[in-house]
Design a protein around this motif. Structure first.
Motif, PDB file in Angstrom:
ATOM      1  N   ALA A 114       0.817  -1.217   0.000  1.00 32.83           N
ATOM      2  CA  ALA A 114       0.000   0.000   0.000  1.00 32.83           C
ATOM      3  C   ALA A 114       0.849   1.266   0.000  1.00 32.83           C
ATOM      4  CB  ALA A 114      -0.940  -0.007   1.201  1.00 32.83           C
ATOM      5  N   ILE A 115       1.923   1.260   0.774  1.00 36.06           N
ATOM      6  CA  ILE A 115       2.734   2.479   0.893  1.00 36.06           C
ATOM      7  C   ILE A 115       3.976   2.431   0.010  1.00 36.06           C
ATOM      8  CG2 ILE A 115       1.936   2.866   3.241  1.00 36.06           C
ATOM      9  CD1 ILE A 115       4.490   1.736   4.310  1.00 36.06           C
ATOM     10  N   GLY A 116       4.273   1.249  -0.544  1.00 35.01           N
ATOM     11  CA  GLY A 116       5.433   1.121  -1.413  1.00 35.01           C
ATOM     12  C   GLY A 116       6.669   0.697  -0.639  1.00 35.01           C
ATOM     13  N   VAL A 117       7.301  -0.362  -1.087  1.00 31.74           N
ATOM     14  CA  VAL A 117       8.480  -0.884  -0.390  1.00 31.74           C
ATOM     15  C   VAL A 117       9.591   0.159  -0.330  1.00 31.74           C
ATOM     16  CG1 VAL A 117      10.271  -2.666  -0.428  1.00 31.74           C
ATOM     17  CG2 VAL A 117       7.921  -3.251  -1.059  1.00 31.74           C
ATOM     18  N   ARG A 118       9.727   0.954  -1.386  1.00 33.50           N
ATOM     19  CA  ARG A 118      10.810   1.944  -1.437  1.00 33.50           C
ATOM     20  C   ARG A 118      10.651   3.042  -0.394  1.00 33.50           C
ATOM     21  NH1 ARG A 118      11.829   2.907  -7.958  1.00 33.50           N
ATOM     22  NH2 ARG A 118      12.464   0.745  -8.438  1.00 33.50           N
ATOM     23  N   SER A 119       9.425   3.226   0.091  1.00 25.55           N
ATOM     24  CA  SER A 119       9.195   4.271   1.095  1.00 25.55           C
ATOM     25  C   SER A 119       9.625   3.827   2.494  1.00 25.55           C
ATOM     26  CB  SER A 119       7.714   4.663   1.113  1.00 25.55           C
ATOM     27  OG  SER A 119       6.921   3.579   1.551  1.00 25.55           O
ATOM     28  N   LEU A 120       9.978   2.553   2.629  1.00 23.66           N
ATOM     29  CA  LEU A 120      10.418   2.029   3.925  1.00 23.66           C
ATOM     30  C   LEU A 120      11.928   2.222   4.043  1.00 23.66           C
ATOM     31  CD1 LEU A 120       8.377  -1.306   3.904  1.00 23.66           C
ATOM     32  CD2 LEU A 120       7.800   0.814   5.096  1.00 23.66           C
ATOM     33  N   GLU A 121      12.331   3.172   4.838  1.00 21.96           N
ATOM     34  CA  GLU A 121      13.751   3.468   4.986  1.00 21.96           C
ATOM     35  C   GLU A 121      14.481   2.290   5.627  1.00 21.96           C
ATOM     36  OE1 GLU A 121      14.088   6.984   7.261  1.00 21.96           O
ATOM     37  OE2 GLU A 121      13.023   8.250   5.821  1.00 21.96           O
ATOM     38  N   ARG A 122      15.640   1.988   5.066  1.00 22.69           N
ATOM     39  CA  ARG A 122      16.414   0.856   5.568  1.00 22.69           C
ATOM     40  C   ARG A 122      16.793   1.051   7.029  1.00 22.69           C
ATOM     41  NH1 ARG A 122      22.045  -1.504   2.897  1.00 22.69           N
ATOM     42  NH2 ARG A 122      22.333  -3.205   4.404  1.00 22.69           N
ATOM     43  N   ARG A 123      17.144   2.284   7.394  1.00 21.71           N
ATOM     44  CA  ARG A 123      17.537   2.562   8.774  1.00 21.71           C
ATOM     45  C   ARG A 123      16.382   2.294   9.737  1.00 21.71           C
ATOM     46  NH1 ARG A 123      20.152   8.306   9.994  1.00 21.71           N
ATOM     47  NH2 ARG A 123      21.677   7.372   8.565  1.00 21.71           N
ATOM     48  N   SER A 124      15.180   2.688   9.351  1.00 19.43           N
ATOM     49  CA  SER A 124      14.009   2.474  10.205  1.00 19.43           C
ATOM     50  C   SER A 124      13.693   0.987  10.345  1.00 19.43           C
ATOM     51  CB  SER A 124      12.801   3.217   9.631  1.00 19.43           C
ATOM     52  OG  SER A 124      13.029   4.613   9.612  1.00 19.43           O
ATOM     53  N   VAL A 125      13.859   0.256   9.232  1.00 17.24           N
ATOM     54  CA  VAL A 125      13.625  -1.189   9.279  1.00 17.24           C
ATOM     55  C   VAL A 125      14.609  -1.852  10.231  1.00 17.24           C
ATOM     56  CG1 VAL A 125      13.690  -3.333   7.954  1.00 17.24           C
ATOM     57  CG2 VAL A 125      12.623  -1.295   6.969  1.00 17.24           C
ATOM     58  N   MET A 126      15.886  -1.451  10.160  1.00 14.90           N
ATOM     59  CA  MET A 126      16.906  -2.031  11.031  1.00 14.90           C
ATOM     60  C   MET A 126      16.622  -1.709  12.492  1.00 14.90           C
ATOM     61  SD  MET A 126      18.747  -3.847   9.170  1.00 14.90           S
ATOM     62  CE  MET A 126      19.893  -4.285  10.480  1.00 14.90           C
ATOM     63  N   ARG A 127      16.139  -0.502  12.757  1.00 17.32           N
ATOM     64  CA  ARG A 127      15.790  -0.140  14.131  1.00 17.32           C
ATOM     65  C   ARG A 127      14.674  -1.038  14.656  1.00 17.32           C
ATOM     66  NH1 ARG A 127      15.559   6.479  13.551  1.00 17.32           N
ATOM     67  NH2 ARG A 127      17.827   6.851  13.597  1.00 17.32           N
ATOM     68  N   ALA A 128      13.678  -1.272  13.808  1.00 18.57           N
ATOM     69  CA  ALA A 128      12.562  -2.133  14.211  1.00 18.57           C
ATOM     70  C   ALA A 128      13.050  -3.554  14.486  1.00 18.57           C
ATOM     71  CB  ALA A 128      11.485  -2.140  13.127  1.00 18.57           C
ATOM     72  N   VAL A 129      13.981  -4.040  13.658  1.00 19.89           N
ATOM     73  CA  VAL A 129      14.531  -5.382  13.848  1.00 19.89           C
ATOM     74  C   VAL A 129      15.298  -5.460  15.164  1.00 19.89           C
ATOM     75  CG1 VAL A 129      16.197  -7.061  12.976  1.00 19.89           C
ATOM     76  CG2 VAL A 129      14.633  -5.926  11.390  1.00 19.89           C
ATOM     77  N   VAL A 130      16.093  -4.428  15.454  1.00 20.66           N
ATOM     78  CA  VAL A 130      16.864  -4.402  16.706  1.00 20.66           C
ATOM     79  C   VAL A 130      15.925  -4.398  17.910  1.00 20.66           C
ATOM     80  CG1 VAL A 130      18.402  -3.002  18.140  1.00 20.66           C
ATOM     81  CG2 VAL A 130      18.898  -3.310  15.710  1.00 20.66           C
ATOM     82  N   ILE A 131      14.874  -3.582  17.841  1.00 23.31           N
ATOM     83  CA  ILE A 131      13.897  -3.535  18.942  1.00 23.31           C
ATOM     84  C   ILE A 131      13.237  -4.901  19.118  1.00 23.31           C
ATOM     85  CG2 ILE A 131      11.703  -2.541  19.707  1.00 23.31           C
ATOM     86  CD1 ILE A 131      12.538   0.055  18.313  1.00 23.31           C
TER      87      ILE A 131
END
Length: 254
Positions: A114-131
């Motif tokens: 819905a929002i587009g994979v490219r709009s998901l910043e890699r840094r934000s994804v990594m933060r979510a994974v770390v959390i």
């Protein structure tokens, strides 16, 4: 998840997703692994899905959808950890729990499209994974700290069995699961009669003969299962069992 929350708090057993040995919502949702800081995981799941519903209805906007994706990623970590617990510790699966995890994955895929994979910043994804990893580690440490050490009550459990104490229980009843959890691995030395006919080794005829109405029920038996003493049904603290039986409650090897 609302139903699983109900299952967690219900005192009885026999939810309709109890399909026998290896597939039991009761065993999973009433185990010591079903809470975090005393909060039922099923309740946390219900809050998560309620939030998804409210956002879809009232806040269907890019910024909220984006944050929902990251929250879902964080939630997925502990959820998958609990699947590992089901596989290797409880050796039972909760069908509704696994369906909930599939729903979380479906929500994430839908949001990404819905929002587009490219709009998901890699840094934000990594933060979510770390959390998510930190939550997994925290969940593991809290649950491990709440469990008795391996073999901690071996001598006590063996003493109870030697003195003829038998626990009549059901694999799906809340207090039975709690009673077994109090002994930890030492429960293997307890004489236990399974009254739920849907589980291997069950002896419902013996439970009926003993007129077991509520589980767990502790009975002190003599030769040929002669009843010498019957304790009040329900969970009994180990200290109370020690007082009644005369067995010493101490760490094995101490």
């Amino acid at each position: 998840m609302a139903y699983l929350t109900y299952v967690h708090f219900s005192l009885g057993g026999g939810s309709f997703c109890d399909l026998g040995d290896g597939l039991s919502c009761d065993i999973v949702n009433k185990s010591d692994y079903a809470t975090i800081l005393g909060i039922p995981i099923a309740l946390l799941g219900f809050i998560y899905f309620l939030g998804i519903f409210l956002i879809a209805v009232f806040r269907f906007q890019f910024i909220f959808l984006r944050w929902t994706f990251f929250v879902s990623l964080v939630v997925l970590g502990p959820a998958l950890y609990l699947t590992v617990v089901e596989m290797f510790i409880l050796k039972n699966y909760c069908i509704f729990c696994e369906l909930a995890k599939i729903c979380i994955l479906a929500v994430m895929i839908t949001l990404a499209l819905a929002i587009g994979v490219r709009s998901l910043e890699r840094r934000s994804v990594m933060r979510a994974v770390v959390i998510a990893l930190l939550l997994i580690a925290g969940t593991y440490l809290m649950q491990a700290a709440a469990q008795p050490a391996v073999g901690q009550y071996d001598a006590f459990a063996q003493c109870l069995s030697e003195k003829g104490f038998v626990m009549y229980g059901s694999a799906t009843c809340t207090f039975c699961i709690r009673q077994k959890g109090a002994f930890g691995s030492s429960f293997q030395y307890i004489k236990n009669v399974e009254c739920n006919k849907n589980f291997p080794g069950a002896q419902p005829e013996l439970c009926a003969e003993k007129k077991i109405q509520y589980t767990p029920t502790w009975i002190k038996e003599g030769p040929e299962r002669t009843e010498l003493q019957r304790l009040n049904p329900g969970f009994i603290e180990l200290e109370k069992l020690a007082e009644i039986s005369g067995c010493t409650l101490k760490l094995s090897g101490a």
